[in-house]
Design an enzyme around this catalytic site. Structure first.
Site, mmCIF file in Angstrom:
data_model
loop_
_atom_site.group_PDB
_atom_site.id
_atom_site.type_symbol
_atom_site.label_atom_id
_atom_site.label_comp_id
_atom_site.label_asym_id
_atom_site.label_seq_id
_atom_site.Cartn_x
_atom_site.Cartn_y
_atom_site.Cartn_z
ATOM 1 N N HIS A 114 4.542 -10.447 -0.415
ATOM 2 C CA HIS A 114 3.183 -9.919 0.057
ATOM 3 C C HIS A 114 2.466 -9.954 0.797
ATOM 4 O O HIS A 114 1.297 -9.456 0.918
ATOM 5 C CB HIS A 114 2.225 -11.076 -0.864
ATOM 6 N N LEU A 115 3.246 -9.150 1.515
ATOM 7 C CA LEU A 115 2.854 -9.039 3.172
ATOM 8 C C LEU A 115 2.773 -8.136 3.243
ATOM 9 O O LEU A 115 1.998 -7.315 4.213
ATOM 10 C CB LEU A 115 3.902 -9.342 4.317
ATOM 11 N N GLN A 116 3.437 -7.275 2.042
ATOM 12 C CA GLN A 116 3.413 -5.561 1.399
ATOM 13 C C GLN A 116 1.941 -5.252 1.392
ATOM 14 O O GLN A 116 1.569 -4.555 1.839
ATOM 15 C CB GLN A 116 3.998 -5.242 1.349
ATOM 16 N N GLY A 162 -4.346 -6.187 -8.839
ATOM 17 C CA GLY A 162 -3.278 -6.708 -7.137
ATOM 18 C C GLY A 162 -4.961 -6.060 -6.512
ATOM 19 O O GLY A 162 -4.929 -4.872 -6.053
ATOM 20 N N ARG A 179 26.041 -8.053 11.097
ATOM 21 C CA ARG A 179 25.479 -8.738 9.889
ATOM 22 C C ARG A 179 25.109 -7.338 8.613
ATOM 23 O O ARG A 179 24.406 -6.591 8.703
ATOM 24 C CB ARG A 179 24.532 -9.710 9.697
ATOM 25 N N ARG A 220 -9.707 -13.355 -18.556
ATOM 26 C CA ARG A 220 -9.331 -12.270 -19.807
ATOM 27 C C ARG A 220 -9.980 -11.104 -19.775
ATOM 28 O O ARG A 220 -9.974 -10.488 -20.992
ATOM 29 C CB ARG A 220 -11.263 -12.905 -19.929
ATOM 30 N N ARG A 227 22.660 -10.879 4.043
ATOM 31 C CA ARG A 227 21.062 -12.014 4.097
ATOM 32 C C ARG A 227 20.583 -10.780 3.161
ATOM 33 O O ARG A 227 20.641 -9.981 3.219
ATOM 34 C CB ARG A 227 20.441 -12.163 5.631
ATOM 35 N N GLY A 261 -6.064 0.112 -10.411
ATOM 36 C CA GLY A 261 -4.131 0.489 -10.833
ATOM 37 C C GLY A 261 -5.065 0.846 -12.500
ATOM 38 O O GLY A 261 -5.526 1.207 -12.576
ATOM 39 N N ASP A 262 -3.458 0.786 -12.346
ATOM 40 C CA ASP A 262 -3.120 1.761 -13.588
ATOM 41 C C ASP A 262 -4.001 1.109 -15.209
ATOM 42 O O ASP A 262 -4.352 1.370 -15.533
ATOM 43 C CB ASP A 262 -1.576 1.686 -14.294
ATOM 44 N N ASP A 319 1.952 0.741 -4.843
ATOM 45 C CA ASP A 319 3.017 1.220 -5.653
ATOM 46 C C ASP A 319 2.558 2.838 -5.125
ATOM 47 O O ASP A 319 4.718 3.339 -5.561
ATOM 48 C CB ASP A 319 3.227 0.652 -7.065
ATOM 49 N N GLU A 365 11.944 -4.013 -5.784
ATOM 50 C CA GLU A 365 11.652 -4.826 -6.755
ATOM 51 C C GLU A 365 12.197 -4.614 -8.407
ATOM 52 O O GLU A 365 13.098 -4.828 -8.656
ATOM 53 C CB GLU A 365 10.664 -5.776 -6.437
#
Ligand code: F6P
Length: 372
Positions: free
Chosen positions: A296-298, A25, A188, A90, A290, A128-129, A153, A248
Protein backbone atom coordinates in the site's frame (compact mmCIF):
# COMPACT_ATOMS: atom_id res chain seq x y z
CA UNK A 1 -37.75 44.35 8.20
CA UNK A 2 -39.48 41.48 9.93
CA UNK A 3 -40.53 38.30 8.14
CA UNK A 4 -42.86 35.58 9.39
CA UNK A 5 -41.59 32.00 9.21
CA UNK A 6 -43.33 31.23 5.92
CA UNK A 7 -42.14 34.40 4.26
CA UNK A 8 -38.61 33.68 5.46
CA UNK A 9 -38.72 30.17 4.00
CA UNK A 10 -39.83 31.64 0.70
CA UNK A 11 -36.89 34.02 0.76
CA UNK A 12 -34.38 31.14 0.98
CA UNK A 13 -32.97 30.70 -2.48
CA UNK A 14 -32.18 27.00 -2.95
CA UNK A 15 -28.84 26.57 -4.68
CA UNK A 16 -28.38 23.86 -7.27
CA UNK A 17 -27.06 21.01 -5.17
CA UNK A 18 -24.82 18.17 -6.31
CA UNK A 19 -23.14 15.28 -4.53
CA UNK A 20 -19.71 13.73 -4.83
CA UNK A 21 -18.34 10.46 -3.47
CA UNK A 22 -15.13 8.45 -3.71
CA UNK A 23 -15.53 4.68 -3.89
CA UNK A 24 -13.24 1.63 -4.04
CA UNK A 25 -9.56 1.58 -3.08
CA UNK A 26 -8.06 5.03 -2.45
CA UNK A 27 -5.64 6.55 -4.90
CA UNK A 28 -3.30 9.56 -5.01
CA UNK A 29 -5.10 12.42 -6.77
CA UNK A 30 -8.60 11.84 -5.35
CA UNK A 31 -8.39 15.08 -3.36
CA UNK A 32 -7.32 16.97 -6.48
CA UNK A 33 -10.56 15.81 -8.17
CA UNK A 34 -12.66 16.78 -5.14
CA UNK A 35 -11.00 20.18 -4.83
CA UNK A 36 -11.41 20.95 -8.53
CA UNK A 37 -15.06 19.91 -8.70
CA UNK A 38 -15.89 22.01 -5.63
CA UNK A 39 -14.04 25.03 -7.04
CA UNK A 40 -15.65 24.65 -10.45
CA UNK A 41 -19.14 24.13 -8.93
CA UNK A 42 -18.56 27.22 -6.78
CA UNK A 43 -18.05 29.41 -9.86
CA UNK A 44 -21.53 28.30 -10.99
CA UNK A 45 -23.07 29.00 -7.58
CA UNK A 46 -23.68 25.30 -6.91
CA UNK A 47 -23.47 23.61 -3.52
CA UNK A 48 -21.53 20.33 -3.14
CA UNK A 49 -22.28 17.58 -0.62
CA UNK A 50 -19.47 15.08 -0.05
CA UNK A 51 -20.89 11.67 0.90
CA UNK A 52 -18.70 9.93 3.46
CA UNK A 53 -17.13 6.50 2.81
CA UNK A 54 -18.35 6.17 -0.74
CA UNK A 55 -21.82 4.87 -1.48
CA UNK A 56 -22.16 3.91 2.21
CA UNK A 57 -22.80 7.59 2.97
CA UNK A 58 -26.03 7.36 0.98
CA UNK A 59 -27.43 4.65 3.26
CA UNK A 60 -28.75 4.86 6.79
CA UNK A 61 -27.23 6.48 8.84
CA UNK A 62 -26.82 8.97 5.97
CA UNK A 63 -23.47 10.69 6.25
CA UNK A 64 -22.25 13.72 4.31
CA UNK A 65 -20.56 17.05 4.74
CA UNK A 66 -20.95 20.25 2.77
CA UNK A 67 -17.77 20.85 0.80
CA UNK A 68 -16.70 24.46 0.49
CA UNK A 69 -13.76 26.39 -0.90
CA UNK A 70 -12.57 26.74 2.69
CA UNK A 71 -12.63 23.08 3.71
CA UNK A 72 -11.12 21.89 0.42
CA UNK A 73 -8.29 24.39 0.54
CA UNK A 74 -4.79 22.85 0.64
CA UNK A 75 -5.95 19.27 0.06
CA UNK A 76 -4.32 18.78 -3.36
CA UNK A 77 -0.99 17.38 -2.06
CA UNK A 78 -2.67 15.16 0.51
CA UNK A 79 -2.95 11.43 -0.28
CA UNK A 80 -6.14 9.43 0.24
CA UNK A 81 -9.54 11.11 0.17
CA UNK A 82 -10.94 13.64 2.63
CA UNK A 83 -14.41 12.09 2.33
CA UNK A 84 -13.34 8.48 2.91
CA UNK A 85 -13.91 5.42 0.79
CA UNK A 86 -14.47 1.68 0.99
CA UNK A 87 -14.12 -1.24 -1.36
CA UNK A 88 -16.17 -3.53 0.87
CA UNK A 89 -19.50 -2.65 2.53
CA UNK A 90 -23.07 -2.87 1.24
CA UNK A 91 -22.19 -1.49 -2.16
CA UNK A 92 -19.33 -3.88 -3.01
CA UNK A 93 -19.85 -4.55 -6.71
CA UNK A 94 -16.84 -6.80 -7.25
CA UNK A 95 -16.56 -10.38 -6.11
CA UNK A 96 -14.00 -13.16 -6.46
CA UNK A 97 -11.51 -12.40 -9.24
CA UNK A 98 -13.23 -9.16 -10.24
CA UNK A 99 -16.60 -10.51 -11.39
CA UNK A 100 -19.20 -7.80 -11.12
CA UNK A 101 -22.23 -8.32 -8.89
CA UNK A 102 -25.43 -6.29 -9.11
CA UNK A 103 -26.32 -4.24 -6.03
CA UNK A 104 -29.65 -5.44 -4.52
CA UNK A 105 -32.61 -3.24 -5.53
CA UNK A 106 -33.59 -2.20 -1.95
CA UNK A 107 -30.11 -0.69 -1.49
CA UNK A 108 -30.33 1.18 -4.80
CA UNK A 109 -33.81 2.44 -3.81
CA UNK A 110 -32.58 3.66 -0.43
CA UNK A 111 -29.67 5.55 -2.01
CA UNK A 112 -32.03 7.12 -4.53
CA UNK A 113 -34.40 8.23 -1.77
CA UNK A 114 -31.53 9.85 0.16
CA UNK A 115 -30.53 11.86 -2.90
CA UNK A 116 -34.15 12.92 -3.53
CA UNK A 117 -34.72 13.86 0.12
CA UNK A 118 -31.56 16.00 0.11
CA UNK A 119 -32.44 17.63 -3.20
CA UNK A 120 -29.23 16.40 -4.83
CA UNK A 121 -29.63 17.04 -8.57
CA UNK A 122 -26.56 15.19 -9.82
CA UNK A 123 -24.00 12.79 -8.33
CA UNK A 124 -20.31 12.55 -9.21
CA UNK A 125 -19.04 9.00 -8.59
CA UNK A 126 -15.25 8.74 -8.49
CA UNK A 127 -14.23 5.10 -8.68
CA UNK A 128 -12.74 2.16 -10.53
CA UNK A 129 -14.38 -0.55 -12.56
CA UNK A 130 -16.61 -1.95 -9.77
CA UNK A 131 -17.68 1.44 -8.42
CA UNK A 132 -18.51 2.71 -11.91
CA UNK A 133 -20.63 -0.42 -12.49
CA UNK A 134 -22.62 0.66 -9.43
CA UNK A 135 -22.80 4.23 -10.79
CA UNK A 136 -24.27 2.84 -13.98
CA UNK A 137 -26.82 0.84 -12.01
CA UNK A 138 -27.87 4.03 -10.21
CA UNK A 139 -28.12 5.79 -13.57
CA UNK A 140 -30.35 3.01 -14.93
CA UNK A 141 -32.56 3.59 -11.89
CA UNK A 142 -33.00 7.26 -12.75
CA UNK A 143 -30.18 8.88 -10.74
CA UNK A 144 -28.36 11.63 -12.71
CA UNK A 145 -24.85 10.29 -12.35
CA UNK A 146 -21.51 11.24 -13.91
CA UNK A 147 -18.35 9.19 -13.40
CA UNK A 148 -14.67 9.89 -12.84
CA UNK A 149 -12.36 6.90 -13.47
CA UNK A 150 -9.87 6.16 -10.72
CA UNK A 151 -7.29 3.44 -10.28
CA UNK A 152 -3.57 3.15 -9.70
CA UNK A 153 -3.70 0.00 -11.87
CA UNK A 154 -4.31 2.01 -15.09
CA UNK A 155 -6.42 -0.87 -16.39
CA UNK A 156 -9.52 0.96 -17.70
CA UNK A 157 -9.83 0.75 -21.49
CA UNK A 158 -11.90 3.90 -21.92
CA UNK A 159 -9.18 6.28 -20.80
CA UNK A 160 -5.55 6.50 -21.87
CA UNK A 161 -4.53 6.89 -18.25
CA UNK A 162 -5.98 7.36 -14.78
CA UNK A 163 -4.73 9.60 -11.98
CA UNK A 164 -2.87 7.66 -9.29
CA UNK A 165 -1.00 5.53 -11.79
CA UNK A 166 1.90 7.94 -12.16
CA UNK A 167 2.25 8.25 -8.37
CA UNK A 168 2.33 4.46 -8.01
CA UNK A 169 4.95 4.20 -10.75
CA UNK A 170 7.02 6.88 -8.98
CA UNK A 171 6.84 4.83 -5.78
CA UNK A 172 8.08 1.70 -7.59
CA UNK A 173 10.96 3.63 -9.19
CA UNK A 174 11.93 5.12 -5.80
CA UNK A 175 11.89 1.65 -4.24
CA UNK A 176 14.12 0.26 -7.01
CA UNK A 177 16.57 3.14 -6.56
CA UNK A 178 16.87 2.12 -2.92
CA UNK A 179 17.04 -1.60 -3.61
CA UNK A 180 19.84 -1.09 -6.15
CA UNK A 181 22.34 0.09 -3.56
CA UNK A 182 21.66 -2.57 -0.95
CA UNK A 183 21.45 -5.35 -3.56
CA UNK A 184 24.74 -4.27 -5.15
CA UNK A 185 26.51 -4.05 -1.79
CA UNK A 186 25.63 -7.69 -1.04
CA UNK A 187 25.65 -9.04 -4.61
CA UNK A 188 22.06 -10.17 -4.15
CA UNK A 189 19.03 -10.86 -6.22
CA UNK A 190 16.05 -8.73 -5.16
CA UNK A 191 12.45 -9.39 -6.08
CA UNK A 192 10.04 -6.44 -5.75
CA UNK A 193 6.34 -7.36 -5.83
CA UNK A 194 4.08 -4.51 -6.94
CA UNK A 195 0.32 -3.95 -7.34
CA UNK A 196 -1.80 -3.86 -10.48
CA UNK A 197 -4.19 -6.82 -10.14
CA UNK A 198 -4.50 -8.59 -13.52
CA UNK A 199 -2.61 -5.88 -15.43
CA UNK A 200 1.14 -5.29 -15.56
CA UNK A 201 1.20 -1.52 -16.13
CA UNK A 202 2.67 -0.54 -12.75
CA UNK A 203 5.35 -3.25 -12.97
CA UNK A 204 6.25 -2.32 -16.55
CA UNK A 205 6.44 1.46 -16.18
CA UNK A 206 7.88 1.32 -12.66
CA UNK A 207 10.42 -1.30 -13.71
CA UNK A 208 11.62 0.65 -16.74
CA UNK A 209 11.81 3.93 -14.77
CA UNK A 210 13.67 2.26 -11.91
CA UNK A 211 16.17 0.37 -14.06
CA UNK A 212 14.95 -3.17 -13.30
CA UNK A 213 16.78 -6.10 -14.88
CA UNK A 214 13.72 -8.33 -15.13
CA UNK A 215 10.00 -7.45 -15.31
CA UNK A 216 7.34 -10.13 -14.88
CA UNK A 217 3.76 -9.24 -15.81
CA UNK A 218 0.47 -11.17 -15.99
CA UNK A 219 0.28 -10.66 -19.74
CA UNK A 220 3.54 -12.62 -20.30
CA UNK A 221 3.53 -15.82 -18.19
CA UNK A 222 7.15 -16.57 -17.32
CA UNK A 223 9.24 -19.75 -17.21
CA UNK A 224 11.11 -20.45 -13.95
CA UNK A 225 13.77 -22.23 -15.95
CA UNK A 226 14.44 -19.27 -18.26
CA UNK A 227 14.20 -16.77 -15.42
CA UNK A 228 16.72 -18.64 -13.26
CA UNK A 229 19.04 -19.17 -16.25
CA UNK A 230 18.97 -15.43 -16.99
CA UNK A 231 19.67 -14.48 -13.38
CA UNK A 232 22.55 -16.96 -13.18
CA UNK A 233 24.03 -15.73 -16.46
CA UNK A 234 23.97 -12.14 -15.20
CA UNK A 235 25.44 -12.91 -11.79
CA UNK A 236 28.07 -15.33 -13.13
CA UNK A 237 28.95 -12.67 -15.70
CA UNK A 238 29.86 -10.21 -12.95
CA UNK A 239 26.63 -8.24 -12.41
CA UNK A 240 26.65 -6.76 -8.93
CA UNK A 241 22.92 -7.41 -8.48
CA UNK A 242 19.75 -8.47 -10.26
CA UNK A 243 16.55 -6.55 -9.64
CA UNK A 244 13.30 -8.28 -10.56
CA UNK A 245 9.97 -6.44 -10.53
CA UNK A 246 6.96 -8.74 -10.46
CA UNK A 247 3.33 -7.69 -10.77
CA UNK A 248 1.12 -9.26 -8.10
CA UNK A 249 -0.99 -10.90 -10.83
CA UNK A 250 1.95 -12.44 -12.71
CA UNK A 251 2.19 -16.21 -12.94
CA UNK A 252 4.49 -18.94 -14.19
CA UNK A 253 3.55 -20.72 -17.40
CA UNK A 254 1.00 -23.37 -16.49
CA UNK A 255 0.71 -21.92 -12.98
CA UNK A 256 -1.96 -19.84 -11.30
CA UNK A 257 -2.23 -16.44 -9.66
CA UNK A 258 -0.92 -16.23 -6.06
CA UNK A 259 -3.60 -15.15 -3.61
CA UNK A 260 -3.76 -14.21 0.05
CA UNK A 261 -6.11 -16.25 2.21
CA UNK A 262 -8.57 -14.68 4.56
CA UNK A 263 -10.25 -12.05 2.38
CA UNK A 264 -13.12 -10.80 4.56
CA UNK A 265 -15.63 -10.15 1.81
CA UNK A 266 -15.56 -9.19 -1.83
CA UNK A 267 -12.65 -9.51 -4.20
CA UNK A 268 -9.88 -12.06 -3.88
CA UNK A 269 -6.65 -10.44 -2.62
CA UNK A 270 -3.60 -11.03 -4.79
CA UNK A 271 -0.13 -11.46 -3.33
CA UNK A 272 2.69 -13.85 -2.61
CA UNK A 273 4.23 -14.30 -6.06
CA UNK A 274 7.35 -12.30 -5.07
CA UNK A 275 8.20 -14.69 -2.22
CA UNK A 276 7.54 -17.73 -4.44
CA UNK A 277 9.91 -16.40 -7.11
CA UNK A 278 12.60 -15.52 -4.57
CA UNK A 279 12.49 -19.05 -3.09
CA UNK A 280 12.61 -20.65 -6.53
CA UNK A 281 15.56 -18.52 -7.71
CA UNK A 282 17.51 -19.13 -4.50
CA UNK A 283 16.92 -22.86 -4.88
CA UNK A 284 17.88 -22.98 -8.57
CA UNK A 285 20.85 -20.57 -8.56
CA UNK A 286 22.07 -20.81 -4.93
CA UNK A 287 22.33 -17.01 -5.01
CA UNK A 288 21.19 -14.98 -2.02
CA UNK A 289 17.71 -13.70 -2.94
CA UNK A 290 15.32 -11.46 -1.02
CA UNK A 291 11.71 -10.49 -1.66
CA UNK A 292 10.08 -7.15 -0.86
CA UNK A 293 6.35 -6.44 -1.11
CA UNK A 294 5.77 -2.74 -1.84
CA UNK A 295 2.05 -3.01 -1.02
CA UNK A 296 0.00 0.00 0.00
CA UNK A 297 2.97 2.37 -0.08
CA UNK A 298 2.04 2.60 -3.77
CA UNK A 299 -1.38 3.99 -2.89
CA UNK A 300 -0.43 6.41 -0.12
CA UNK A 301 1.28 9.77 -0.01
CA UNK A 302 1.25 12.87 -2.14
CA UNK A 303 0.22 12.60 -5.80
CA UNK A 304 2.77 13.48 -8.47
CA UNK A 305 2.28 16.71 -10.43
CA UNK A 306 0.94 14.67 -13.36
CA UNK A 307 -1.75 13.14 -11.13
CA UNK A 308 -2.60 16.54 -9.62
CA UNK A 309 -3.12 17.98 -13.08
CA UNK A 310 -5.12 15.01 -14.36
CA UNK A 311 -7.23 14.96 -11.17
CA UNK A 312 -7.93 18.68 -11.54
CA UNK A 313 -8.90 18.25 -15.19
CA UNK A 314 -11.18 15.30 -14.34
CA UNK A 315 -12.86 17.28 -11.52
CA UNK A 316 -13.63 20.20 -13.81
CA UNK A 317 -14.64 17.74 -16.56
CA UNK A 318 -17.20 16.12 -14.25
CA UNK A 319 -18.84 19.50 -13.56
CA UNK A 320 -18.89 20.18 -17.33
CA UNK A 321 -20.69 16.85 -17.87
CA UNK A 322 -23.35 17.88 -15.34
CA UNK A 323 -23.70 21.31 -16.99
CA UNK A 324 -24.20 19.57 -20.33
CA UNK A 325 -26.57 17.02 -18.73
CA UNK A 326 -24.44 14.17 -20.03
CA UNK A 327 -25.60 11.78 -17.33
CA UNK A 328 -24.50 8.16 -17.49
CA UNK A 329 -21.16 9.34 -18.87
CA UNK A 330 -17.70 9.47 -17.35
CA UNK A 331 -14.77 11.72 -18.09
CA UNK A 332 -11.89 10.17 -20.00
CA UNK A 333 -8.46 11.25 -21.17
CA UNK A 334 -7.51 10.65 -24.79
CA UNK A 335 -4.91 12.34 -26.99
CA UNK A 336 -4.04 14.88 -24.27
CA UNK A 337 -7.66 16.04 -24.05
CA UNK A 338 -10.49 15.44 -21.58
CA UNK A 339 -13.54 13.91 -23.24
CA UNK A 340 -16.32 11.60 -22.17
CA UNK A 341 -17.62 8.08 -22.80
CA UNK A 342 -20.70 6.23 -21.63
CA UNK A 343 -20.07 4.48 -18.31
CA UNK A 344 -21.76 1.34 -19.60
CA UNK A 345 -19.31 1.04 -22.47
CA UNK A 346 -16.37 1.87 -20.23
CA UNK A 347 -16.85 -0.68 -17.46
CA UNK A 348 -15.82 -4.28 -17.73
CA UNK A 349 -13.23 -3.62 -20.41
CA UNK A 350 -9.94 -4.24 -18.71
CA UNK A 351 -6.94 -2.75 -20.49
CA UNK A 352 -4.00 -5.15 -20.46
CA UNK A 353 -0.39 -4.53 -21.45
CA UNK A 354 0.02 -5.61 -25.08
CA UNK A 355 2.74 -8.28 -24.85
CA UNK A 356 4.21 -7.13 -28.14
CA UNK A 357 3.49 -3.43 -27.64
CA UNK A 358 5.92 -0.54 -27.87
CA UNK A 359 6.68 -0.29 -24.14
CA UNK A 360 7.49 -4.00 -23.78
CA UNK A 361 9.70 -3.78 -26.86
CA UNK A 362 11.40 -0.65 -25.53
CA UNK A 363 12.13 -2.51 -22.30
CA UNK A 364 13.53 -5.46 -24.24
CA UNK A 365 15.70 -3.10 -26.30
CA UNK A 366 17.40 -1.84 -23.15
CA UNK A 367 18.08 -5.40 -22.04
CA UNK A 368 15.16 -6.01 -19.67
CA UNK A 369 14.21 -9.69 -19.53
CA UNK A 370 10.58 -10.89 -19.26
CA UNK A 371 11.30 -14.40 -17.99
CA UNK A 372 10.58 -16.13 -21.29
O1 F6P B 1 -7.06 -1.79 -7.53
C1 F6P B 1 -6.12 -1.11 -6.76
C2 F6P B 1 -5.38 -2.04 -5.85
O2 F6P B 1 -4.41 -1.31 -5.15
C3 F6P B 1 -4.77 -3.27 -6.54
O3 F6P B 1 -3.58 -2.95 -7.23
C4 F6P B 1 -4.61 -4.20 -5.36
O4 F6P B 1 -4.61 -5.55 -5.75
C5 F6P B 1 -5.82 -3.90 -4.53
O5 F6P B 1 -6.25 -2.60 -4.87
C6 F6P B 1 -5.59 -3.97 -3.05
O6 F6P B 1 -6.78 -3.78 -2.40
P1 F6P B 1 -6.92 -3.66 -0.82
O7 F6P B 1 -6.53 -2.26 -0.45
O8 F6P B 1 -8.35 -3.94 -0.57
O9 F6P B 1 -5.98 -4.65 -0.21
Amino acid sequence: MHFGKTALAQLVVHRFRIGVLTSGGDCPGLNAVIRASVASAHTLGWEVLGFIDGYEGLLSPVNYKILTLENTQGIMPIGGTIIGTTNRGRFAAKQGMGERALIPQPIIDEAKKTLNDLGVRALICIGGDGSLTTADQLFENGVPVVGVPKTIDNDLSATATTFGFDSAVQCVADALDRLHTTAASHKRVMVLEVMGRTAGWIALYGGVAGGADVILIPEIPFSYERLAAHVEKRMAGGASSTLIVVAEGAMAQGGSVATIDGAIKGEVRLGGIGAQIAAEIAERTKRETRAVVLGHLQRGGAPTTQDRNLGTRFGVGAIDLIKEKKFGCMVSYQNYLIGSVSIKEAVGQIKHVPPDGQMVNTAKSVGIHFGV
